[in-house]
Design a protein around this motif. Structure first.
Motif, PDB file in Angstrom:
ATOM      1  N   LYS A  41       0.815  -1.223   0.000  1.00 31.25           N
ATOM      2  CA  LYS A  41       0.000   0.000   0.000  1.00 31.25           C
ATOM      3  C   LYS A  41       0.848   1.272   0.000  1.00 31.25           C
ATOM      4  CE  LYS A  41      -4.531  -1.220   1.802  1.00 31.25           C
ATOM      5  NZ  LYS A  41      -4.563  -2.643   1.478  1.00 31.25           N
ATOM      6  N   THR A  42       2.097   1.182   0.502  1.00 31.05           N
ATOM      7  CA  THR A  42       2.941   2.382   0.509  1.00 31.05           C
ATOM      8  C   THR A  42       3.404   2.736  -0.899  1.00 31.05           C
ATOM      9  OG1 THR A  42       5.055   1.237   0.818  1.00 31.05           O
ATOM     10  CG2 THR A  42       3.801   1.770   2.810  1.00 31.05           C
ATOM     11  N   ALA A  43       3.152   1.847  -1.864  1.00 27.47           N
ATOM     12  CA  ALA A  43       3.609   2.077  -3.246  1.00 27.47           C
ATOM     13  C   ALA A  43       2.588   2.836  -4.085  1.00 27.47           C
ATOM     14  CB  ALA A  43       3.919   0.732  -3.910  1.00 27.47           C
ATOM     15  N   LEU A  44       1.448   3.216  -3.490  1.00 28.70           N
ATOM     16  CA  LEU A  44       0.346   3.763  -4.294  1.00 28.70           C
ATOM     17  C   LEU A  44       0.377   5.274  -4.493  1.00 28.70           C
ATOM     18  CD1 LEU A  44      -2.545   1.580  -2.825  1.00 28.70           C
ATOM     19  CD2 LEU A  44      -1.606   1.437  -5.138  1.00 28.70           C
ATOM     20  N   ALA A  45       0.856   6.017  -3.505  1.00 29.58           N
ATOM     21  CA  ALA A  45       0.720   7.480  -3.549  1.00 29.58           C
ATOM     22  C   ALA A  45       1.381   8.103  -4.776  1.00 29.58           C
ATOM     23  CB  ALA A  45       1.286   8.101  -2.271  1.00 29.58           C
ATOM     24  N   MET A  46       2.647   7.737  -5.025  1.00 28.40           N
ATOM     25  CA  MET A  46       3.386   8.410  -6.098  1.00 28.40           C
ATOM     26  C   MET A  46       2.831   8.094  -7.495  1.00 28.40           C
ATOM     27  SD  MET A  46       5.065  10.137  -4.017  1.00 28.40           S
ATOM     28  CE  MET A  46       6.019  11.165  -5.127  1.00 28.40           C
ATOM     29  N   PRO A  47       2.482   6.827  -7.799  1.00 22.05           N
ATOM     30  CA  PRO A  47       1.878   6.567  -9.121  1.00 22.05           C
ATOM     31  C   PRO A  47       0.562   7.313  -9.325  1.00 22.05           C
ATOM     32  CG  PRO A  47       2.611   4.508  -8.136  1.00 22.05           C
ATOM     33  CD  PRO A  47       2.772   5.568  -7.079  1.00 22.05           C
ATOM     34  N   TYR A  48      -0.251   7.403  -8.258  1.00 18.16           N
ATOM     35  CA  TYR A  48      -1.507   8.160  -8.393  1.00 18.16           C
ATOM     36  C   TYR A  48      -1.223   9.638  -8.682  1.00 18.16           C
ATOM     37  CZ  TYR A  48      -5.129   4.720  -7.202  1.00 18.16           C
ATOM     38  OH  TYR A  48      -6.017   3.672  -7.231  1.00 18.16           O
ATOM     39  N   ALA A  49      -0.170  10.180  -8.061  1.00 18.11           N
ATOM     40  CA  ALA A  49       0.169  11.593  -8.301  1.00 18.11           C
ATOM     41  C   ALA A  49       0.562  11.805  -9.765  1.00 18.11           C
ATOM     42  CB  ALA A  49       1.308  12.023  -7.377  1.00 18.11           C
ATOM     43  N   LYS A  50       1.367  10.883 -10.299  1.00 19.25           N
ATOM     44  CA  LYS A  50       1.778  11.016 -11.705  1.00 19.25           C
ATOM     45  C   LYS A  50       0.591  10.841 -12.646  1.00 19.25           C
ATOM     46  CE  LYS A  50       6.654   9.866 -11.219  1.00 19.25           C
ATOM     47  NZ  LYS A  50       6.743   9.667  -9.757  1.00 19.25           N
ATOM     48  N   LEU A  51      -0.311   9.933 -12.283  1.00 20.87           N
ATOM     49  CA  LEU A  51      -1.513   9.740 -13.106  1.00 20.87           C
ATOM     50  C   LEU A  51      -2.349  11.023 -13.117  1.00 20.87           C
ATOM     51  CD1 LEU A  51      -3.296   7.891 -14.818  1.00 20.87           C
ATOM     52  CD2 LEU A  51      -4.320   7.015 -12.699  1.00 20.87           C
ATOM     53  N   GLY A  52      -2.414  11.690 -11.974  1.00 17.88           N
ATOM     54  CA  GLY A  52      -3.133  12.963 -11.908  1.00 17.88           C
ATOM     55  C   GLY A  52      -2.572  13.966 -12.898  1.00 17.88           C
TER      56      GLY A  52
END
Length: 236
Positions: A94-105
């Motif tokens: 779950k700690t791997a989710l924040a940064m990819p979501y930010a780039k997707l944004g």
């Protein structure tokens, strides 16, 4: 879903070279190395590495789009960012989710898919706060993502988001983030505000544009930002 995730040293080494190539403006070389790294990560069952390679691919494609003025590269970039999110979810970390979501944004924002951008940035912030990413768990990183969110909220018609975006700049300035990152994020924040105010408040937009230029001029390492700034300045 949780999968056992190995750590591939070979994959990391190739991935590191891909990052250096991108920072040097060698975007095609970076993409080739990232495909190689992805294959090695898969062999070594390093699914987190695979996810991170897709995030890097997103960045390389985005820069390639800027360099060539080719929108198709932005579409490829969006799908690389989506891959990164899906692979991060599949890794079970779950700690791997924040940064990819930010780039997707950001990928959605560049394609002017603003409601999708808002949703992705909000997921990034939620994951960051609940499951902080190990390598990126610093106040400035979260502030940068929030700054991106407030910009797209403004673009979506929420005028109150402007003061939140400006507040982020003040808070970023106070962080003890390393100089390079801080300058990249502060110049980016000023440029984004300049961009959204170009028509609504041209005078204020120019102030932010000038502040971004001062930061970029004071740091010779901000090579990619210089080109981005010049492109934005032409719109004024």
């Amino acid at each position: 879903m949780h999968s056992t995730n190995m750590n591939s040293e070979r994959g990391r080494e190739i991935h590191g070279r891909a990052e250096q190539a991108r920072e040097s403006g060698e975007f095609l070389e970076s993409l080739k190395l990232l495909d190689e790294a992805t294959t090695v990560y898969a062999e070594d069952k390093d699914y987190l590495g695979m996810s991170e390679a897709q995030s890097s691919k997103y960045l390389a494609l985005r820069h390639l789009s800027e360099k060539t003025n080719e929108r198709q590269f932005l579409i490829l970039a969006k799908f690389a960012a989506l891959c990164a999110v899906e692979m991060a979810i599949a890794s079970g970390d779950k700690t791997a989710l924040a940064m990819p979501y930010a780039k997707l944004g950001t990928a959605y924002r560049e394609l002017e898919q603003i409601p999708d951008a808002i949703e992705s940035y909000r997921k990034a912030i939620e994951n960051f706060e609940q499951n902080p990413p190990e390598l990126h768990n610093r106040p400035a990183v979260l502030l940068d993502i929030k700054g991106h969110l407030y910009t797209v909220e403004y673009m979506n018609g929420d005028r109150s988001a402007l003061s939140r975006a400006e507040q982020i700049i003040e808070e970023l300035e106070k962080t003890d983030e390393i100089a390079y990152n801080k300058d990249v994020w502060l110049s980016g924040a000023h440029m984004r505000i300049a961009g959204i105010l170009k028509d609504d408040d041209p005078e204020k937009a120019k102030v932010h544009l000038q502040k971004a230029k001062e930061i970029i001029d004071s740091n010779p390492d901000l090579k990619l930002r210089t080109g981005q700034w010049e492109k934005l300045a032409k719109e004024f």
